[in-house]
Design a protein around this motif. Sequence first.
Motif, PDB file in Angstrom:
ATOM      1  N   GLY A 192      45.144 -21.379 -19.606  1.00  0.00           N
ATOM      2  CA  GLY A 192      44.412 -21.625 -20.862  1.00  0.00           C
ATOM      3  C   GLY A 192      45.383 -22.026 -22.070  1.00  0.00           C
ATOM      4  O   GLY A 192      46.316 -22.484 -21.768  1.00  0.00           O
ATOM      5  N   SER A 193      44.683 -21.586 -23.382  1.00  0.00           N
ATOM      6  CA  SER A 193      45.366 -22.066 -24.418  1.00  0.00           C
ATOM      7  C   SER A 193      46.596 -20.881 -24.704  1.00  0.00           C
ATOM      8  O   SER A 193      46.305 -19.733 -24.395  1.00  0.00           O
ATOM      9  CB  SER A 193      44.417 -22.109 -25.561  1.00  0.00           C
ATOM     10  OG  SER A 193      43.815 -20.838 -25.907  1.00  0.00           O
ATOM     11  N   ASN A 217      39.028 -27.402 -17.928  1.00  0.00           N
ATOM     12  CA  ASN A 217      39.069 -28.935 -17.543  1.00  0.00           C
ATOM     13  C   ASN A 217      39.477 -29.207 -16.068  1.00  0.00           C
ATOM     14  O   ASN A 217      39.395 -30.090 -15.542  1.00  0.00           O
ATOM     15  CB  ASN A 217      40.392 -29.357 -18.551  1.00  0.00           C
ATOM     16  CG  ASN A 217      41.723 -28.528 -17.840  1.00  0.00           C
ATOM     17  OD1 ASN A 217      41.545 -27.452 -17.820  1.00  0.00           O
ATOM     18  ND2 ASN A 217      42.778 -29.159 -18.045  1.00  0.00           N
ATOM     19  N   THR A 265      44.753 -18.017 -26.654  1.00  0.00           N
ATOM     20  CA  THR A 265      44.437 -16.824 -25.796  1.00  0.00           C
ATOM     21  C   THR A 265      45.232 -16.166 -25.093  1.00  0.00           C
ATOM     22  O   THR A 265      45.113 -15.061 -24.902  1.00  0.00           O
ATOM     23  CB  THR A 265      43.246 -17.573 -24.815  1.00  0.00           C
ATOM     24  OG1 THR A 265      42.167 -18.308 -25.521  1.00  0.00           O
ATOM     25  CG2 THR A 265      42.519 -16.769 -24.157  1.00  0.00           C
ATOM     26  N   GLY A 320      50.448 -27.941 -23.084  1.00  0.00           N
ATOM     27  CA  GLY A 320      51.739 -28.790 -23.235  1.00  0.00           C
ATOM     28  C   GLY A 320      51.459 -30.034 -24.147  1.00  0.00           C
ATOM     29  O   GLY A 320      50.425 -30.171 -24.783  1.00  0.00           O
ATOM     30  N   PHE A 346      55.099 -24.329 -10.150  1.00  0.00           N
ATOM     31  CA  PHE A 346      54.554 -24.958 -11.404  1.00  0.00           C
ATOM     32  C   PHE A 346      54.429 -23.782 -12.389  1.00  0.00           C
ATOM     33  O   PHE A 346      53.979 -22.796 -12.166  1.00  0.00           O
ATOM     34  CB  PHE A 346      53.070 -25.267 -10.896  1.00  0.00           C
ATOM     35  CG  PHE A 346      52.414 -26.072 -11.963  1.00  0.00           C
ATOM     36  CD1 PHE A 346      52.536 -27.355 -12.259  1.00  0.00           C
ATOM     37  CD2 PHE A 346      51.305 -25.484 -12.920  1.00  0.00           C
ATOM     38  CE1 PHE A 346      52.099 -28.245 -13.156  1.00  0.00           C
ATOM     39  CE2 PHE A 346      50.869 -26.163 -13.863  1.00  0.00           C
ATOM     40  CZ  PHE A 346      51.009 -27.414 -14.085  1.00  0.00           C
TER      41      PHE A 346
HETATM   42  P1  NAD Z   1      40.832 -21.223 -23.543  1.00  0.00           P
HETATM   43  O1  NAD Z   1      42.301 -20.387 -23.777  1.00  0.00           O
HETATM   44  O2  NAD Z   1      40.075 -21.313 -24.723  1.00  0.00           O
HETATM   45  O3  NAD Z   1      40.085 -20.495 -22.500  1.00  0.00           O
HETATM   46  C1  NAD Z   1      40.511 -20.438 -21.229  1.00  0.00           C
HETATM   47  C2  NAD Z   1      39.645 -19.291 -20.458  1.00  0.00           C
HETATM   48  O4  NAD Z   1      40.061 -18.032 -21.025  1.00  0.00           O
HETATM   49  C3  NAD Z   1      38.320 -19.178 -20.542  1.00  0.00           C
HETATM   50  O5  NAD Z   1      37.697 -18.745 -19.421  1.00  0.00           O
HETATM   51  C4  NAD Z   1      37.808 -18.395 -21.780  1.00  0.00           C
HETATM   52  O6  NAD Z   1      36.498 -17.908 -21.443  1.00  0.00           O
HETATM   53  C5  NAD Z   1      38.928 -17.185 -21.587  1.00  0.00           C
HETATM   54  N1  NAD Z   1      39.078 -16.493 -22.662  1.00  0.00           N
HETATM   55  C6  NAD Z   1      38.968 -16.844 -24.129  1.00  0.00           C
HETATM   56  N2  NAD Z   1      39.209 -15.777 -24.679  1.00  0.00           N
HETATM   57  C7  NAD Z   1      39.450 -14.729 -24.071  1.00  0.00           C
HETATM   58  C8  NAD Z   1      40.187 -13.478 -24.226  1.00  0.00           C
HETATM   59  N3  NAD Z   1      40.176 -12.861 -25.292  1.00  0.00           N
HETATM   60  N4  NAD Z   1      40.455 -12.583 -23.310  1.00  0.00           N
HETATM   61  C9  NAD Z   1      40.298 -13.094 -21.789  1.00  0.00           C
HETATM   62  N5  NAD Z   1      39.880 -14.257 -21.689  1.00  0.00           N
HETATM   63  C10 NAD Z   1      39.606 -15.134 -22.656  1.00  0.00           C
HETATM   64  O7  NAD Z   1      41.381 -22.513 -22.956  1.00  0.00           O
HETATM   65  P2  NAD Z   1      40.407 -24.021 -22.805  1.00  0.00           P
HETATM   66  O8  NAD Z   1      39.955 -24.316 -24.134  1.00  0.00           O
HETATM   67  O9  NAD Z   1      39.191 -23.301 -21.828  1.00  0.00           O
HETATM   68  O10 NAD Z   1      41.408 -24.775 -21.987  1.00  0.00           O
HETATM   69  C11 NAD Z   1      42.122 -25.771 -22.397  1.00  0.00           C
HETATM   70  C12 NAD Z   1      43.385 -25.305 -22.466  1.00  0.00           C
HETATM   71  O11 NAD Z   1      43.958 -24.900 -21.285  1.00  0.00           O
HETATM   72  C13 NAD Z   1      44.697 -26.238 -23.025  1.00  0.00           C
HETATM   73  O12 NAD Z   1      45.459 -25.499 -23.927  1.00  0.00           O
HETATM   74  C14 NAD Z   1      45.200 -26.603 -21.748  1.00  0.00           C
HETATM   75  O13 NAD Z   1      46.531 -27.131 -21.851  1.00  0.00           O
HETATM   76  C15 NAD Z   1      45.080 -25.365 -20.901  1.00  0.00           C
HETATM   77  N6  NAD Z   1      45.413 -25.814 -19.469  1.00  0.00           N
HETATM   78  C16 NAD Z   1      46.649 -25.356 -19.096  1.00  0.00           C
HETATM   79  C17 NAD Z   1      47.095 -25.721 -17.645  1.00  0.00           C
HETATM   80  C18 NAD Z   1      48.287 -25.289 -16.942  1.00  0.00           C
HETATM   81  O14 NAD Z   1      48.251 -25.162 -15.649  1.00  0.00           O
HETATM   82  N7  NAD Z   1      49.374 -25.138 -17.650  1.00  0.00           N
HETATM   83  C19 NAD Z   1      45.971 -26.068 -16.910  1.00  0.00           C
HETATM   84  C20 NAD Z   1      44.689 -26.498 -17.561  1.00  0.00           C
HETATM   85  C21 NAD Z   1      44.490 -26.226 -18.789  1.00  0.00           C
END
Ligand code: NAD
Length: 491
Positions: free
Chosen positions: A234-235, A158, A238, A259, A451
């Motif tokens: 990320g999520s 995102n 993960t 969040g 942050f």
């Molecule tokens: P995701 O967790 O699916 O993927 C994020 C990254 O992790 C990707 O590059 C993916 O390839 C990698 N990944 C996936 N599985 C992995 C594993 N087993 N080991 C290592 N890396 C792995 O998240 P998404 O769907 O790409 O992004 C959306 C999420 O990110 C939402 O939950 C959102 O809230 C969060 N997010 C948080 C912030 C923050 O600063 N708190 C900012 C932006 C997005």
Amino acid sequence: MRLETLRVDDILVSPDHYIDGARVDSEFSFELLSPIDQGLLGRIGEGGPEHVDSAIAAAQKAFPTWSRLTAAERLPYLNRFADEIGKRAEAFCRLECRDAGVLLSRMRHGVVPRAVLNIRWFAEAALTLQERSIETDQAVHRVRHDPAGVVVIITPWNAPLMLATWKLGPALAAGNTCILKPPEWAPLTCSLLADAAHAAGLPPGVLNVVQGGGSTVGARLVADPRIARVSFTGSVSTARLIAQAAGANLVPCSLELGGKSPFIVLEDADIDLAAATGALMYRNAGQVCLAGTRFLVHRSISDRFVASMRAVVEQLRVGDPQDESTEVGPIIHPRQVERVLGYIDRAVAGGAKLLWGGGRHPFGAQYLQPTMLAGVEQSDEIVQNEVFGPVLTLQTFASDEEAVELANGTDYGLGGVCYGEQAHATEVADQVRTGFIWINSFGIRDLAAPFGGIKRSGIGREGGNWSFDFFCDVKDVVLPKKPFRPSFSHR
Ligand code: NAD
């Protein structure tokens, strides 16, 4: 297999990895589609074990020289890196608009200037890193911040450019060498970052980019015992896998996660201003971790608030993110569209009332209507889970205590927004358990400020000195003020 260079308009971008200062191709690849129209953008290299291994080896090899430079000696490299990003500004804007669906206007006016600043600001801030010392009667403690080693950076789709630079800035400025694993749904701007680093003359191995999947490339990187830090955004699901893998080697992780932040409107709020800010929660089609997605509005003003926000939302322009006048663009991927629609359908089936929106937008299959659901219970899935789409919920409250209870009543704790008379809003905000909260405002971010989230929203803080604390090994060098007399009775 040689993959074709991607051509987006007149911009050329490499589909390959960037390891040890050179482009490296892959036997395997994956298709990259644009969220704008599901058009094929090209194929991207899928990293294998050999790419992970050579990227870590290159970063290890580059570490002794890069880490031994002073921050002042690294500054010109990083300033040139920032310059090279700036020179490619329009390419970064168009690429991320095309592969992530981020508004072109937002890329031009927000994301790219910020990406340049992320690199420059931390490079400058590192100059004063060694100045944090503590003086007592007995001694001077020189608190050194030594670079930790090889840092793995993993980011979501995102905000690929913004998040990569927000982590690379402090990690590189502190003297680490880095491996960036871009999001597979939006990998193009991270590839262009490698071009910028190369043109800036960053020594080979200081920044490496390995493209590919999370469960393949990402999982291998974070499980490798040679790495010193993992910075992940990320999520939650993960993050659990990453924390387990890195934990096995006792490698520290910084986890910035999802969040479900409250947007509180107190009875003494400026209703129209709160409503106009509320509509910003549809920014990036709601695919924003820090958005206030749970509206908690004082019962006495809720009708007026809903009417005011409806009027703003009705004017929102949903459409092609390449059009400068668009305010709400597409959802990243058909799978994510289905996921978001599933949340709406289940909420409505469970008794929630649609105040507006509720389905696809006529502009196209990847576009959703800004949606607001009322009549929801605190325990409902739609209130508890992060949707990551243009879907908000509305609950009302009768007292500050109730507002705080609702605000704190999820497993998440990233951010929040609180509208009301300033002292009143501050008093309520102080009781909300999150990593940050905006009073009568939204989205103000300063690189010097911390942050991150609490509870399921993450572990650790980045930003300012918090980034350096994470990316460094903190070491106390103790210099006694008086001659030290060895004694067994000395404490
Ligand atoms: P995701 O967790 O699916 O993927 C994020 C990254 O992790 C990707 O590059 C993916 O390839 C990698 N990944 C996936 N599985 C992995 C594993 N087993 N080991 C290592 N890396 C792995 O998240 P998404 O769907 O790409 O992004 C959306 C999420 O990110 C939402 O939950 C959102 O809230 C969060 N997010 C948080 C912030 C923050 O600063 N708190 C900012 C932006 C997005």
